[in-house]
Motif scaffolding. Structure first.
Motif, mmCIF file in Angstrom:
data_model
loop_
_atom_site.group_PDB
_atom_site.id
_atom_site.type_symbol
_atom_site.label_atom_id
_atom_site.label_comp_id
_atom_site.label_asym_id
_atom_site.label_seq_id
_atom_site.Cartn_x
_atom_site.Cartn_y
_atom_site.Cartn_z
ATOM 1 N N GLU A 93 -5.952 -80.721 -17.638
ATOM 2 C CA GLU A 93 -5.305 -82.006 -17.883
ATOM 3 C C GLU A 93 -3.955 -82.029 -17.191
ATOM 4 N N ALA A 94 -3.501 -83.243 -16.864
ATOM 5 C CA ALA A 94 -2.201 -83.374 -16.209
ATOM 6 C C ALA A 94 -1.598 -84.730 -16.550
ATOM 7 N N GLU A 95 -0.270 -84.833 -16.415
ATOM 8 C CA GLU A 95 0.445 -86.092 -16.615
ATOM 9 C C GLU A 95 1.274 -86.373 -15.367
ATOM 10 N N PHE A 96 1.174 -87.582 -14.860
ATOM 11 C CA PHE A 96 1.971 -87.967 -13.690
ATOM 12 C C PHE A 96 2.022 -89.489 -13.625
ATOM 13 N N ARG A 97 2.905 -89.987 -12.762
ATOM 14 C CA ARG A 97 3.049 -91.443 -12.608
ATOM 15 C C ARG A 97 2.138 -91.946 -11.490
ATOM 16 N N TYR A 98 1.445 -93.085 -11.771
ATOM 17 C CA TYR A 98 0.452 -93.660 -10.847
ATOM 18 C C TYR A 98 0.797 -95.138 -10.646
ATOM 19 N N ARG A 99 0.610 -95.632 -9.396
ATOM 20 C CA ARG A 99 1.025 -97.002 -9.085
ATOM 21 C C ARG A 99 -0.059 -97.994 -9.470
ATOM 22 N N ARG A 100 0.375 -99.020 -10.231
ATOM 23 C CA ARG A 100 -0.528 -100.079 -10.649
ATOM 24 C C ARG A 100 -0.583 -101.153 -9.564
ATOM 25 N N ALA A 101 -1.477 -102.141 -9.702
ATOM 26 C CA ALA A 101 -1.655 -103.194 -8.699
ATOM 27 C C ALA A 101 -0.370 -103.971 -8.441
ATOM 28 N N ASP A 102 0.522 -104.081 -9.457
ATOM 29 C CA ASP A 102 1.775 -104.828 -9.289
ATOM 30 C C ASP A 102 2.888 -103.974 -8.693
ATOM 31 N N GLY A 103 2.544 -102.753 -8.294
ATOM 32 C CA GLY A 103 3.511 -101.872 -7.646
ATOM 33 C C GLY A 103 4.347 -101.041 -8.605
#
Length: 624
Positions: A93-103
């Motif tokens: 498992e991991a946690e990180f920030r991912y870009r959504r469609a709205d940037g």
């Protein structure tokens, strides 16, 4: 990466049991971001919900393309972590920030599970992303609320000591903001950079905590207001599921008030220790079994026992054998919470000399152990003087009484005409001489009686007595004096309950009361003697003698029963003579019976002297 639906997502564990041919159908059907990759870790499928979330063609996310959606600060870390776990061929498992469609970059929780064939070989990896931004922010708010409102000063650092977070109290101490310290080494901040040795101490603490140790010590800090604050400081590792340190939390609790209290207590202890050490009295602290754990300088110097002998000393071994049982009894009473804590005894010095002492004992609880502090005063010289004075009184009284008795007898014979006729003038002088010799004899007798009481040598001959008989016999003896002063004696016996007492001594008390009342009563007035049940105790008899004389000033009432006290007397009565011992002796005799004495009077309104004797032998019992 969180699903955009509120429906419960299909468990990834359940998907691991699905046949590979059905996997794509299921992945499109469930409301969760689903993706798969090859055994080597290259993404080869993502469901439509995933594409909708990222807002671009899924083909751009195939292979390693998905890394373009990671936050720039975390791309390298995510790539390396992903590759390392693929090699381990275990779920991760991991946690990180991912870009959504709205940037907007949002935090995701990623779970990856290997799919294996019937031979146990991985043929594909199955992953799910859950958008956890809202939950993470909620946790952040809770964390920040607790973190910033903590009483303690706290900072979070990485394992190298670089600051990740600092709470409001910590920042307030050095009057700065988080941005001013974030990313700096803890020892390079205003908290610790004021001294090189302090910086080295913090570096060492960080290194030890990073290896899994809990480190704690105290230090002082000079604040921006030039005031010194004392802190209890600690560094503790925060560990992962495998107990490996991941971050460090450094905490500092303000202990300035405690330090100040400790300093004040130390000052107070030093102050009292100096008093004890320099006191002329002998001061010791002992355990319940008599072991001496502290003795002041006077103790060592007076008795000769050195400090290194303390652990071998026991108070009851130093007390002389003749006094040991009494000393043990006093201490036993103290243990039971009884007694007045006073002890008069004899101590034996190191060279065998006897030292007479009197002391006060105070029992206290220290560290769950009952200790007794004993303060003794050397009264050897006083005791020797008392014995000499007693001998002096005895000798002088004997030497005085014998010639005085002869003088009184001789004057009585002359006054009675045994030596022939005498003139009226000579008779008057002889009468005065006889009366004065009688007064001197009474004074000598009173002195002897008082000394006997003080030394405990006056024994009472107690018998059953009748109050009325006591009053009648006393009044008969004093009737001639009453007639001489033209005063009437009137008695009122309200109760005639029998009681135990020494008749001669109680007659002596009543005689003193009544004769004083006669001397201070105006001519033609009456002295009243009454017997009632006690007012101090229902099991006592009260004898009262009242007159209508000049009374006693309020400021003189406390002096009445003291020896040789001179009270203010109205001019009309200044010729009345007394030894100043009668009331003092009366008080002692009544107290020997277990009773009490007193006087009620107002100046110009007469006086009422009283004493109470318990019906049964012993002290008066106060009524409830």
């Amino acid at each position: 990466m969180a699903s955009s639906s509120d429906e419960t997502p299909l468990s990834i564990d359940a998907l691991s049991t699905v046949d590979a041919s059905q996997l794509q159908f299921i992945a499109e059907a469930i409301p969760q971001l689903i993706w798969t990759c090859s055994p080597e870790g290259k993404v080869d499928f993502a469901n439509k919900l995933f594409g909708k979330y990222i807002g671009r063609s899924l083909s751009l996310s195939m292979g390693d393309g998905w890394l373009d959606l990671c936050h720039p600060d975390e791309v390298d870390l995510v790539r390396q972590s992903f590759a390392d776990n693929i090699k381990l061929q275990k779920p991760f498992e991991a946690e990180f920030r991912y870009r959504r469609a709205d940037g907007v970059y949002r935090w995701h929780s990623c779970s990856v599970l290997p799919l294996k064939d019937e031979h146990g070989k991985i043929f594909r990896w199955l992953g799910t992303n859950t958008d956890m931004q809202d939950q993470k922010q909620a946790r952040e708010r809770i964390f920040r609320a607790v973190f910033d409102n903590s009483y303690q000063l706290m900072t979070l650092t990485d394992l190298n000591g670089k600051i990740l977070e600092a709470n409001t109290p910590a920042l307030g101490l050095i009057d700065c903001k988080l941005k001013d310290v974030k990313g700096k080494y803890l020892w390079d901040t205003l908290w610790f950079n004021y001294a090189t040795d302090m910086q080295d101490k913090i570096k060492n603490s960080i290194e030890r905590a990073a290896s899994g140790e809990f480190v704690r010590f105290e230090f002082s800090h000079m604040g921006t207001n030039n005031q010194v604050t004392f802190f209890d400081f600690s560094v503790k590792p925060i560990v992962d599921d495998e107990f490996n340190p991941t971050t460090l939390i450094a905490e500092a609790r303000d202990i300035t008030q405690r330090k100040f209290a400790e300093q004040q207590r130390q000052i107070s202890e030093n102050h009292y220790r100096n008093i004890f050490e320099n006191a002329s009295d002998l001061i010791i602290s002992i355990t319940p079994d008599g072991a001496i754990i502290y003795a002041n300088r006077a103790w060592h110097e007076t008795l000769g026992y050195k400090k290194d002998m303390l652990q071998l000393l026991n108070l009851f071994n130093i007390v002389s054998p003749e006094c040991r049982l009494e000393a043990l009894s006093v201490f036993d009473e103290m243990k039971k919470g009884k007694g007045d804590g006073r002890l008069e005894t004899t101590l034996v010095t190191i060279d065998g000399k006897m030292l007479e002492v009197e002391g006060n004992l105070n029992r206290d609880l220290l560290r769950n152990v009952h200790l007794t502090t004993a303060i003794f005063r050397d009264i050897t010289a006083r005791k020797v003087m008392q014995r000499k004075v007693a001998e002096f009184y005895s000798n002088v009284s004997h030497e005085l009484r014998t010639p005085l008795t002869s003088i009184r007898a001789s004057l009585g014979l002359i006054e009675g005409g045994m030596a022939g006729p005498i003139s009226e003038k000579a008779e008057k002088l002889i009468q005065i001489g006889r009366e004065e010799s009688e007064r001197l004899i009474r004074m000598v007798n009173d002195i002897l009686d008082i000394k006997k009481v003080e030394s405990g040598r006056l024994a009472l001959n107690s018998k059953k007595l009748s109050p009325s008989d006591l009053v009648h016999s006393t009044c008969e003896k004093l009737q001639s004096i009453a007639s001489q002063f033209d005063v009437n004696l009137n008695h009122h016996i309200e109760t005639d309950a029998p009681f135990s007492g020494d008749k001669d001594r109680l007659v002596q008390v009543l005689t003193n009361y009544i004769s004083n009342a006669i001397k201070f009563s105006p001519k033609g007035e009456c002295v009243k003697i009454s017997v009632t049940m006690g007012l101090l105790s229902l099991r006592s008899i009260r004898f009262s003698v009242s007159d209508v004389g000049p009374g006693i000033a309020q400021e003189d009432l406390d002096k009445l029963f003291g020896m040789f006290q001179q009270l203010s007397v109205p001019p009309a009565h200044r010729g009345v003579k007394g030894s100043g011992l009668g009331l003092a002796l009366s008080k002692s005799l009544v107290e020997l019976h277990g009773g009490k004495v007193g006087c009620a009077s107002k100046q110009g309104e007469g006086a009422c002297f009283w004493f109470e004797i318990p019906i049964e032998s012993g002290s008066l019992i106060e009524p409830e």
